[in-house]
Design a protein around this motif. Structure first.
Motif, PDB file in Angstrom:
ATOM      1  N   CYS A 130       0.840  -1.198   0.000  1.00  0.00           N
ATOM      2  CA  CYS A 130       0.000   0.000   0.000  1.00  0.00           C
ATOM      3  C   CYS A 130       0.875   1.249   0.000  1.00  0.00           C
ATOM      4  O   CYS A 130       1.962   1.261   0.576  1.00  0.00           O
ATOM      5  CB  CYS A 130      -0.931   0.003   1.211  1.00  0.00           C
ATOM      6  N   ARG A 131       0.367   2.281  -0.643  1.00  0.00           N
ATOM      7  CA  ARG A 131       1.053   3.573  -0.702  1.00  0.00           C
ATOM      8  C   ARG A 131       0.274   4.610   0.112  1.00  0.00           C
ATOM      9  O   ARG A 131      -0.938   4.516   0.250  1.00  0.00           O
ATOM     10  CB  ARG A 131       1.171   4.059  -2.146  1.00  0.00           C
ATOM     11  N   GLY A 132       0.998   5.605   0.605  1.00  0.00           N
ATOM     12  CA  GLY A 132       0.350   6.724   1.273  1.00  0.00           C
ATOM     13  C   GLY A 132      -0.370   6.367   2.552  1.00  0.00           C
ATOM     14  O   GLY A 132      -1.335   7.027   2.932  1.00  0.00           O
ATOM     15  N   GLN A 133       0.097   5.329   3.233  1.00  0.00           N
ATOM     16  CA  GLN A 133      -0.532   4.886   4.476  1.00  0.00           C
ATOM     17  C   GLN A 133       0.330   5.264   5.671  1.00  0.00           C
ATOM     18  O   GLN A 133       1.557   5.244   5.599  1.00  0.00           O
ATOM     19  CB  GLN A 133      -0.716   3.364   4.466  1.00  0.00           C
ATOM     20  N   GLY A 134      -0.316   5.587   6.780  1.00  0.00           N
ATOM     21  CA  GLY A 134       0.402   5.752   8.030  1.00  0.00           C
ATOM     22  C   GLY A 134       0.490   4.428   8.763  1.00  0.00           C
ATOM     23  O   GLY A 134      -0.064   3.416   8.341  1.00  0.00           O
ATOM     24  N   ILE A 192       5.354   1.600   7.628  1.00  0.00           N
ATOM     25  CA  ILE A 192       4.882   1.102   6.336  1.00  0.00           C
ATOM     26  C   ILE A 192       5.644   1.787   5.209  1.00  0.00           C
ATOM     27  O   ILE A 192       5.839   3.000   5.217  1.00  0.00           O
ATOM     28  CB  ILE A 192       3.372   1.365   6.168  1.00  0.00           C
ATOM     29  N   ARG A 193       6.068   0.975   4.257  1.00  0.00           N
ATOM     30  CA  ARG A 193       6.653   1.490   3.023  1.00  0.00           C
ATOM     31  C   ARG A 193       6.280   0.518   1.914  1.00  0.00           C
ATOM     32  O   ARG A 193       6.399  -0.698   2.081  1.00  0.00           O
ATOM     33  CB  ARG A 193       8.177   1.596   3.147  1.00  0.00           C
ATOM     34  N   LEU A 205       5.489 -10.694  20.699  1.00  0.00           N
ATOM     35  CA  LEU A 205       4.338  -9.812  20.875  1.00  0.00           C
ATOM     36  C   LEU A 205       4.446  -8.639  19.904  1.00  0.00           C
ATOM     37  O   LEU A 205       5.433  -7.899  19.914  1.00  0.00           O
ATOM     38  CB  LEU A 205       4.273  -9.300  22.317  1.00  0.00           C
ATOM     39  N   HIS A 206       3.427  -8.474  19.085  1.00  0.00           N
ATOM     40  CA  HIS A 206       3.465  -7.453  18.042  1.00  0.00           C
ATOM     41  C   HIS A 206       2.041  -7.021  17.719  1.00  0.00           C
ATOM     42  O   HIS A 206       1.070  -7.634  18.169  1.00  0.00           O
ATOM     43  CB  HIS A 206       4.134  -8.009  16.774  1.00  0.00           C
ATOM     44  N   CYS A 207       1.924  -5.996  16.914  1.00  0.00           N
ATOM     45  CA  CYS A 207       0.610  -5.573  16.451  1.00  0.00           C
ATOM     46  C   CYS A 207       0.778  -4.592  15.301  1.00  0.00           C
ATOM     47  O   CYS A 207       1.776  -3.865  15.230  1.00  0.00           O
ATOM     48  CB  CYS A 207      -0.171  -4.901  17.576  1.00  0.00           C
ATOM     49  N   ALA A 208      -0.188  -4.594  14.400  1.00  0.00           N
ATOM     50  CA  ALA A 208      -0.231  -3.567  13.370  1.00  0.00           C
ATOM     51  C   ALA A 208      -0.546  -2.222  14.015  1.00  0.00           C
ATOM     52  O   ALA A 208      -1.326  -2.144  14.969  1.00  0.00           O
ATOM     53  CB  ALA A 208      -1.290  -3.905  12.326  1.00  0.00           C
ATOM     54  N   LEU A 209       0.076  -1.175  13.494  1.00  0.00           N
ATOM     55  CA  LEU A 209      -0.228   0.189  13.920  1.00  0.00           C
ATOM     56  C   LEU A 209      -1.196   0.784  12.899  1.00  0.00           C
ATOM     57  O   LEU A 209      -0.826   1.001  11.746  1.00  0.00           O
ATOM     58  CB  LEU A 209       1.056   1.019  13.995  1.00  0.00           C
ATOM     59  N   PHE A 210      -2.413   1.039  13.341  1.00  0.00           N
ATOM     60  CA  PHE A 210      -3.449   1.503  12.423  1.00  0.00           C
ATOM     61  C   PHE A 210      -3.655   3.010  12.452  1.00  0.00           C
ATOM     62  O   PHE A 210      -4.399   3.538  11.626  1.00  0.00           O
ATOM     63  CB  PHE A 210      -4.778   0.806  12.729  1.00  0.00           C
ATOM     64  N   ASP A 211      -3.038   3.718  13.397  1.00  0.00           N
ATOM     65  CA  ASP A 211      -3.183   5.172  13.407  1.00  0.00           C
ATOM     66  C   ASP A 211      -2.627   5.751  12.111  1.00  0.00           C
ATOM     67  O   ASP A 211      -1.486   5.478  11.727  1.00  0.00           O
ATOM     68  CB  ASP A 211      -2.451   5.781  14.606  1.00  0.00           C
ATOM     69  N   GLY A 212      -3.437   6.543  11.436  1.00  0.00           N
ATOM     70  CA  GLY A 212      -3.017   7.136  10.175  1.00  0.00           C
ATOM     71  C   GLY A 212      -3.284   6.277   8.962  1.00  0.00           C
ATOM     72  O   GLY A 212      -2.994   6.683   7.830  1.00  0.00           O
ATOM     73  N   ALA A 213      -3.830   5.078   9.172  1.00  0.00           N
ATOM     74  CA  ALA A 213      -4.119   4.181   8.052  1.00  0.00           C
ATOM     75  C   ALA A 213      -5.517   4.449   7.501  1.00  0.00           C
ATOM     76  O   ALA A 213      -6.432   4.814   8.242  1.00  0.00           O
ATOM     77  CB  ALA A 213      -4.009   2.726   8.494  1.00  0.00           C
ATOM     78  N   ARG A 214      -5.668   4.252   6.200  1.00  0.00           N
ATOM     79  CA  ARG A 214      -6.985   4.320   5.571  1.00  0.00           C
ATOM     80  C   ARG A 214      -7.553   2.907   5.539  1.00  0.00           C
ATOM     81  O   ARG A 214      -7.059   2.049   4.809  1.00  0.00           O
ATOM     82  CB  ARG A 214      -6.883   4.893   4.155  1.00  0.00           C
TER      83      ARG A 214
END
Length: 233
Positions: A130-134, A192-193, A205-214
Motif C-alpha cells: 500500500c502507498r500513502g498509508q500511516g 509502512i513502506r 508480541l506485536h501488532c499492526a499500527l493503524f493510526d493514520g491508516a486508511r
C-alpha cells in the motif's frame, strides 16, 4: 497473461534485534521488481471475512507463484537471521489482507499486542503493498510479566495475567494499539513502506499500527498487505 513475479536482486536487506530478548527482525525493502503486478492480482482476488482469527478485515488467497518465487530467494536471509539450518524444509502459507474494521469494531484483545504461534521456530512475514498509508508494525513488552514473546511455558501465565488486566482496565483501551497502550511498552516499530517486507518470530508480541491508516475495502486505497507464515516441516 500477467508477467511472472520476480524478486529484485538489488533489494535492501537489514537485520536488527528487538527488545531485551533480542529477537531478530528482518527488513527487506524493494523486494519485488514489479510489486504493482501483485497488487493487480489482489484486485481480482475474492476477499471475504476470515473465520477463526482476530484479523480486523478481509482476506483473500495469495497466488501460488508468490511464495514459490519468494521463498527460495529469501531462504538464505532466513537462515542467517533465524538460525534455520539449510537442510530444514519449510512449509509456507499466506493470504492477502485488507484491514477494514473501524476502532469501534475492535474487541479488547484486538486493541493489545498479540502473538501468532507459540513456537519460536515459526516465522511471520508482512509484505506492505500500500502507498500513502500511516502506521506500520510494532513490537512490545508486557510490563507485568516482562514477556516480549510467548512460549508454551509462558502461555498460561501470560493469558491469565492479561485477562485480569483487561477485566480491570479494559475500558481504558480507547485507541488502536500503540505506544500508549496500557500495560505494554513498545520496544521497536517498522514504518509502512510500499514493497517493504518484514519477517519476525511468530511468538513475538506485536501488532499492526493503524493510526493514520486508511481502512478501506479497496486494494488500491486501503491497507493492503501479504501476510505469510513459515514453519519447519
Amino acid at each position: 497473461m500477467s508477467e511472472p513475479l520476480q524478486v529484485n536482486p538489488l533489494a535492501e536487506v537489514s537485520l536488527r534485534r528487538v527488545g531485551r530478548e533480542g529477537h531478530p527482525l528482518l527488513v527487506i525493502d524493494d523486494v519485488l521488481l514489479e510489486p504493482d503486478a501483485l497488487v493487480a492480482i489482489a484486485a481480482e482476488a475474492p476477499f471475504s471475512p476470515p473465520t477463526g482469527t482476530y484479523y480486523p478485515g478481509l482476506n483473500a488467497p495469495l497466488p501460488r507463484s508468490y511464495l514459490e518465487t519468494l521463498l527460495p530467494v529469501l531462504r538464505p536471509s532466513f537462515e542467517r537471521a533465524f538460525a534455520i539450518t539449510s537442510d530444514t524444509p519449510l512449509v509456507a502459507n499466506g493470504f492477502f489482507a485488507l484491514a477494514t474494521h473501524r476502532l469501534e469494531d475492535f474487541g479488547p484483545w484486538q486493541k493489545i499486542p498479540h502473538y501468532d504461534q507459540l513456537r519460536p521456530d515459526h516465522l511471520a512475514m508482512v509484505h506492505y503493498l500500500c502507498r500513502g498509508q500511516g502506521g506500520g508494525t510494532a513490537f512490545f513488552r508486557h510490563r507485568t510479566t516482562g514477556f516480549e514473546s510467548v512460549t508454551q511455558q509462558r502461555r498460561e501465565t501470560y493469558l491469565i495475567t492479561v485477562q485480569d488486566e483487561l477485566d480491570r482496565v479494559g475500558d481504558k483501551l480507547s485507541g488502536f494499539t500503540g505506544p500508549d497502550t496500557p500495560n505494554f511498552d513498545m520496544t521497536d516499530s517498522v514504518e509502512i513502506r510500499f514493497n517493504r517486507l518484514i519477517v519476525y518470530r511468530s511468538n513475538v508480541l506485536h501488532c499492526a499500527l493503524f493510526d493514520g491508516a486508511r481502512l478501506e475495502a479497496n486494494v488500491h486505497a486501503g491497507r493492503l498487505t501479504a501476510n505469510c507464515f513459515f514453519r519447519p516441516r
